[in-house]
Design an enzyme around this catalytic site. Structure first.
Site, PDB file in Angstrom:
ATOM      1  N   ARG A  21      68.596  80.232  59.868  1.00 47.07           N
ATOM      2  CA  ARG A  21      68.147  80.030  61.235  1.00 47.07           C
ATOM      3  C   ARG A  21      69.216  80.462  62.234  1.00 47.07           C
ATOM      4  O   ARG A  21      70.396  80.158  62.063  1.00 47.07           O
ATOM      5  CB  ARG A  21      67.771  78.564  61.469  1.00 47.07           C
ATOM      6  CG  ARG A  21      66.684  78.106  60.496  1.00 47.07           C
ATOM      7  CD  ARG A  21      66.240  76.694  60.740  1.00 47.07           C
ATOM      8  NE  ARG A  21      65.265  76.294  59.726  1.00 47.07           N
ATOM      9  CZ  ARG A  21      64.293  75.434  59.931  1.00 47.07           C
ATOM     10  NH1 ARG A  21      64.147  74.881  61.111  1.00 47.07           N
ATOM     11  NH2 ARG A  21      63.452  75.115  58.965  1.00 47.07           N
ATOM     12  N   SER A 136      52.558  56.392  52.822  1.00 46.74           N
ATOM     13  CA  SER A 136      52.913  57.423  53.787  1.00 46.74           C
ATOM     14  C   SER A 136      51.981  58.620  53.702  1.00 46.74           C
ATOM     15  O   SER A 136      51.686  59.113  52.605  1.00 46.74           O
ATOM     16  CB  SER A 136      54.357  57.883  53.541  1.00 46.74           C
ATOM     17  OG  SER A 136      54.734  58.920  54.410  1.00 46.74           O
ATOM     18  N   SER A 188      52.615  67.753  64.543  1.00 44.66           N
ATOM     19  CA  SER A 188      53.073  68.774  65.478  1.00 44.66           C
ATOM     20  C   SER A 188      52.967  70.199  64.980  1.00 44.66           C
ATOM     21  O   SER A 188      52.985  71.133  65.785  1.00 44.66           O
ATOM     22  CB  SER A 188      54.525  68.497  65.868  1.00 44.66           C
ATOM     23  OG  SER A 188      55.379  68.600  64.736  1.00 44.66           O
ATOM     24  N   HIS A 216      54.841  63.280  69.517  1.00 44.47           N
ATOM     25  CA  HIS A 216      54.232  64.462  70.127  1.00 44.47           C
ATOM     26  C   HIS A 216      53.014  64.104  70.980  1.00 44.47           C
ATOM     27  O   HIS A 216      52.311  65.007  71.450  1.00 44.47           O
ATOM     28  CB  HIS A 216      53.839  65.469  69.056  1.00 44.47           C
ATOM     29  CG  HIS A 216      55.019  66.095  68.389  1.00 44.47           C
ATOM     30  ND1 HIS A 216      55.689  67.172  68.912  1.00 44.47           N
ATOM     31  CD2 HIS A 216      55.668  65.767  67.249  1.00 44.47           C
ATOM     32  CE1 HIS A 216      56.706  67.496  68.120  1.00 44.47           C
ATOM     33  NE2 HIS A 216      56.703  66.665  67.105  1.00 44.47           N
ATOM     34  N   THR A 244      59.347  59.111  71.417  1.00 43.62           N
ATOM     35  CA  THR A 244      60.565  59.789  71.866  1.00 43.62           C
ATOM     36  C   THR A 244      60.568  59.894  73.373  1.00 43.62           C
ATOM     37  O   THR A 244      59.513  59.888  74.018  1.00 43.62           O
ATOM     38  CB  THR A 244      60.663  61.193  71.241  1.00 43.62           C
ATOM     39  OG1 THR A 244      61.907  61.786  71.611  1.00 43.62           O
ATOM     40  CG2 THR A 244      59.535  62.099  71.717  1.00 43.62           C
ATOM     41  N   LYS A 247      60.554  64.615  74.599  1.00 49.25           N
ATOM     42  CA  LYS A 247      59.511  65.636  74.631  1.00 49.25           C
ATOM     43  C   LYS A 247      58.754  65.541  75.956  1.00 49.25           C
ATOM     44  O   LYS A 247      59.202  66.085  76.952  1.00 49.25           O
ATOM     45  CB  LYS A 247      58.622  65.525  73.404  1.00 49.25           C
ATOM     46  CG  LYS A 247      59.388  65.895  72.124  1.00 49.25           C
ATOM     47  CD  LYS A 247      58.540  65.853  70.890  1.00 49.25           C
ATOM     48  CE  LYS A 247      59.267  66.429  69.680  1.00 49.25           C
ATOM     49  NZ  LYS A 247      60.520  65.744  69.311  1.00 49.25           N
ATOM     50  N   THR A 277      76.597  54.264  69.595  1.00 48.65           N
ATOM     51  CA  THR A 277      76.765  54.155  71.040  1.00 48.65           C
ATOM     52  C   THR A 277      75.411  54.236  71.743  1.00 48.65           C
ATOM     53  O   THR A 277      74.556  55.045  71.376  1.00 48.65           O
ATOM     54  CB  THR A 277      77.683  55.279  71.555  1.00 48.65           C
ATOM     55  OG1 THR A 277      78.976  55.122  70.961  1.00 48.65           O
ATOM     56  CG2 THR A 277      77.834  55.236  73.068  1.00 48.65           C
TER      57      THR A 277
END
Length: 409
Positions: A21, A136, A188, A216, A244, A247, A277
């Site tokens: 990549r 799952s 996604s 997403h 999240t 996004k 942190t």
């Protein structure tokens, strides 16, 4: 012993498999998204970003930037350490309250990323449940898979979105055994949606907990941006909602939302939370501003869906192999890792179009693709230009086009 040779061999393997990549050096420009500057080997070039996960362009929204700048000016840059040592900065308290409200839950807990929230949240929950079995979905994200591995409990994988297979696995277990069902609201890479109601029905029938990854979908779907579970009217039935801030909300961080006891237990036991942190106050304020805005503004969501629909229609009419999707994800099938990378390189270098190739292990071998994610700010001219560029690249590489009669299927 030449230790460096081991790393060189590992990199050579990626090159041989056409999976190495390369990251484009990009400079986003606030107020001009999706336009950006590419720092290419030949110098700066203007490009259009077509694969950002800043789905709604909230990373450049004046309210978000304003909140970040104001808080950084007032409170400084960093958080000062972990929350256990440095305390919790007040913007983080406000952010967690906003997230709990978004999902209709008693409490929420913020992590440094969506990946970490899965990687540490899932094993912490599973370990606190006696003799827990994790069930799952086969297409769950790598962060969920890593969380399952770290849990060290028994697991069962059910075929993607296959409710009969999930029920078969649930029925084979004692009703009194602790069971945790993991799934995503929106997957996604293909853009398909989980049958949330059916999953919740099975969970109730077999006394299982539910954990839904909405990364997403949060901000994107539902009356206030609560995600796919909210859109389907099932948010109250899902025990843990994970999301999240990086996004649709355009910032940084991840979180889980659930009952007060569950959130407090994860807060108290999760090493990925305890020893990390905290998010800086400015990031927290920016994320809160984005969430509050999207709770009341539907313009971004409506415009975004309109743009995604137009991209699909234009590319399909051109005969390009658009993979079926009912959401904002627009996958374009290639099926070969080398050609996928070549297509991406040609689009960037010759047309100023930035779309990263999606290869194994993100998707299965033989299903390589370009993953296009329109935003509210991709206008008709940009969409038409994208179609023209893709057609030229497809023809140059000899990639197959669909027959016009198949374009609408």
């Amino acid at each position: 012993m030449n230790y460096d040779a081991f790393f060189a061999d590992a990199l050579a393997t990626l090159h041989d498999e056409r999976r190495y990549r390369v990251f484009a050096d990009l400079e986003r420009i606030a107020g001009r998204f999706p336009h950006a500057v590419w720092h290419s080997p030949q110098g700066k070039r203007s490009v259009v970003i077509w694969c950002s996960n800043d789905y709604l362009g909230m990373g450049q929204h004046p309210k978000v930037i304003g909140a970040m700048v104001e808080t950084a000016t007032r409170m400084g840059a960093g958080a000062g350490g972990t929350r256990n040592i440095a305390g919790t900065n007040h913007p983080l308290v406000e952010l967690e309250a906003e997230l709990a409200d978004l999902h209709g839950k008693e409490a929420a807990l913020v992590f440094t990323s969506g990946y970490v929230s899965n990687q540490t949240g899932i094993p912490t929950i599973a370990k606190l449940l006696p003799n827990c079995l994790i069930l799952s979905d086969a297409w769950n994200h790598n962060s969920m898979i890593e969380g399952i591995r770290q849990a060290g409990v028994e697991k069962a994988i059910w075929r993607h979105n296959d409710m009969a297979h999930l029920e078969e696995l649930l029925a084979a277990q004692p009703r009194e055994r602790a069971k945790l069902i993991l799934f995503e609201g929106l997957y996604s890479m293909d853009g398909d949606v989980a049958p949330v109601k059916a999953i919740c029905d099975l969970a109730e029938k077999y006394h299982a907990m539910t954990y839904c990854d909405e990364v997403h979908a949060v901000g994107m779907y539902g009356p206030r941006g609560g995600g796919m579970c909210a859109r389907e009217g099932q948010m109250h039935r899902v025990d843990v909602l994970e999301g999240t801030l990086a996004k649709a909300f355009g910032c940084l961080g991840g979180y889980i939302a659930g009952s007060a006891n569950l959130i407090d237990a994860v807060r108290s036991y999760a090493p990925g939370f305890i020893f990390t942190t905290a998010l800086p106050p400015a990031i927290c304020s920016a994320a809160t501003a984005a969430i509050r805005h999207l709770k009341t503004s539907n313009w971004e969501r409506e415009r975004h869906q309109d743009r995604a629909a137009r991209v699909k229609a234009i590319l399909s009419a051109a005969g390009l192999p658009v993979m079926s999707s009912d959401t904002h994800i627009v996958p374009l099938f290639v099926g070969d890792p080398e050609l996928c990378k070549q297509a991406s390189d040609m689009l960037l270098e010759e047309h100023g179009v930035y779309i990263q190739p999606i290869n194994y292990p993100t998707v299965a071998k033989g299903t390589e693709r370009l993953r296009i994610t329109p935003s509210p700010y991709h206008d008709d001219g940009l969409i038409d230009g994208l179609a023209e560029a893709l057609l030229q690249v497809w023809q140059r590489l000899g990639l197959p086009l669909r027959k016009p009669s198949l374009a609408a299927e």
